[in-house]
Scaffold this active site. Structure first.
Site, short mmCIF file in Angstrom:
data_model
loop_
_atom_site.label_atom_id
_atom_site.label_comp_id
_atom_site.label_asym_id
_atom_site.label_seq_id
_atom_site.Cartn_x
_atom_site.Cartn_y
_atom_site.Cartn_z
N ARG A 57 -3.03 41.30 46.95
CA ARG A 57 -2.37 40.14 46.53
C ARG A 57 -0.96 40.50 46.01
O ARG A 57 0.06 39.94 46.05
CB ARG A 57 -2.94 39.13 45.98
CG ARG A 57 -2.29 37.70 45.80
CD ARG A 57 -3.34 36.63 45.19
NE ARG A 57 -3.76 37.03 43.98
CZ ARG A 57 -4.68 37.63 43.17
NH1 ARG A 57 -5.84 37.68 44.20
NH2 ARG A 57 -4.96 37.65 42.13
N ARG A 76 -12.82 38.68 25.72
CA ARG A 76 -12.24 37.32 25.42
C ARG A 76 -13.02 36.90 23.99
O ARG A 76 -14.30 37.10 24.06
CB ARG A 76 -12.98 36.00 26.71
CG ARG A 76 -12.43 34.89 26.53
CD ARG A 76 -12.85 34.14 27.46
NE ARG A 76 -12.04 34.79 28.93
CZ ARG A 76 -12.45 34.52 30.29
NH1 ARG A 76 -13.70 33.80 30.32
NH2 ARG A 76 -11.94 34.95 31.28
N GLU A 138 -7.06 43.71 28.88
CA GLU A 138 -6.69 42.34 28.51
C GLU A 138 -7.40 41.64 27.46
O GLU A 138 -8.91 41.42 27.89
CB GLU A 138 -6.52 41.66 29.67
CG GLU A 138 -5.68 40.14 29.55
CD GLU A 138 -5.58 39.34 30.86
OE1 GLU A 138 -4.57 39.47 31.13
OE2 GLU A 138 -6.65 39.00 31.32
N ASN A 147 -11.59 27.35 27.27
CA ASN A 147 -12.39 28.03 27.93
C ASN A 147 -12.83 27.18 29.14
O ASN A 147 -13.08 27.76 30.31
CB ASN A 147 -13.36 29.09 27.02
CG ASN A 147 -14.07 30.07 28.03
OD1 ASN A 147 -13.45 31.02 28.40
ND2 ASN A 147 -15.33 29.71 28.04
N ILE A 152 -13.58 26.28 35.02
CA ILE A 152 -13.70 25.49 35.96
C ILE A 152 -12.37 25.59 36.97
O ILE A 152 -12.72 25.76 38.16
CB ILE A 152 -13.52 23.71 35.48
CG1 ILE A 152 -14.80 23.61 34.58
CG2 ILE A 152 -13.61 22.92 36.73
CD1 ILE A 152 -16.14 23.70 35.12
N GLU A 153 -11.12 25.96 36.51
CA GLU A 153 -10.17 26.23 37.27
C GLU A 153 -10.40 27.37 38.14
O GLU A 153 -9.89 27.43 39.41
CB GLU A 153 -8.88 26.02 36.40
CG GLU A 153 -7.77 26.04 36.86
CD GLU A 153 -7.07 27.37 37.52
OE1 GLU A 153 -5.88 27.40 38.00
OE2 GLU A 153 -7.66 28.23 36.95
#
Length: 220
Positions: A57, A76, A138, A147, A152-153
């Protein structure tokens, strides 16, 4: 497949070491009278299938993955309050065991989709049998509400191959704003929340923890 395992091994090591260090920071706060800005810490190395999809991509050659794909390794940090994000970011900046390569503040400058999070790209030195190998990691710092929305996104992006229908996209954007309003409201009663958590924590484990500390995190 073995070639991928060799390539990604230092990234897995970096994630494991950073999780231990960051959880160590959280534990130090828990045994102090200070508010704990870190709720919990997670991390992962990107699956090979996801690496190949993103490389295609983004038009990244396989020989350039280690330098041009900054999220082969990801860690995270979840926080309870928006203000905790700045605290954690400052703690990260004070450390000497890695280099901060890049920072992206998607909280003050949210993405068009509504996505909010604070990103840092770290150059972390991994000690291997062949010597030191710096790898990019990252680091994302966000609240629990941010979060939840991002998870969900991400699932919907996967389901619709990056082309979420307009009506769902609009609902997602409204949900992002609602989540941020929740964060803002919780920040207004932060003191009350902290006091309640201290009381609960001291009753839960009065021997291990001093009464002015609290524990509400979890390891994953």
């Amino acid at each position: 497949m073995k070639e991928w395992e060799v390539l990604l091994a230092p990234y897995k090591q970096a994630v494991d070491e950073l999780k231990i260090k960051l959880r160590g920071i959280r534990e130090q706060y828990q045994f102090s009278p200070k508010h704990t800005p870190i709720e919990f810490v997670t991390g992962r190395v990107k699956p090979v299938s996801s690496i190949l999809q993103k490389a295609k991509r983004k038009n990244i050659g396989l020989d350039d993955l280690e330098e041009k794909m900054q999220d082969l390794a990801g860690v995270r940090i979840m926080c309870q309050f928006v203000g905790d994000i700045d605290t954690v970011a400052e703690l990260i900046k004070m450390r000497k065991d890695f280099q901060i390569v890049e920072e992206r503040d998607y909280i003050k400058h949210k993405k068009e989709s509504g996505y909010r999070s604070y990103h840092m790209v770290l150059r972390y030195p991994v000690q291997t049998i062949d010597g030191e190998k710096p790898v990019l990691v990252e680091l994302q710092i966000r609240t629990l509400a941010m979060n939840f929305w991002a998870t969900i996104e991400h699932s919907l992006q996967y389901k619709y191959a990056g082309k979420i229908p307009g009506d769902i996209e609009e609902r997602l954007h409204r949900a992002a704003e609602a989540a941020f309003r929740l964060d803002e409201e919780m920040s207004q009663i932060r003191g009350e929340v902290r006091d309640a958590q201290k009381i609960i924590s001291s009753k839960r484990d009065p021997i291990r923890k001093p009464p002015n500390s609290y524990l509400n995190g979890k390891d994953t």
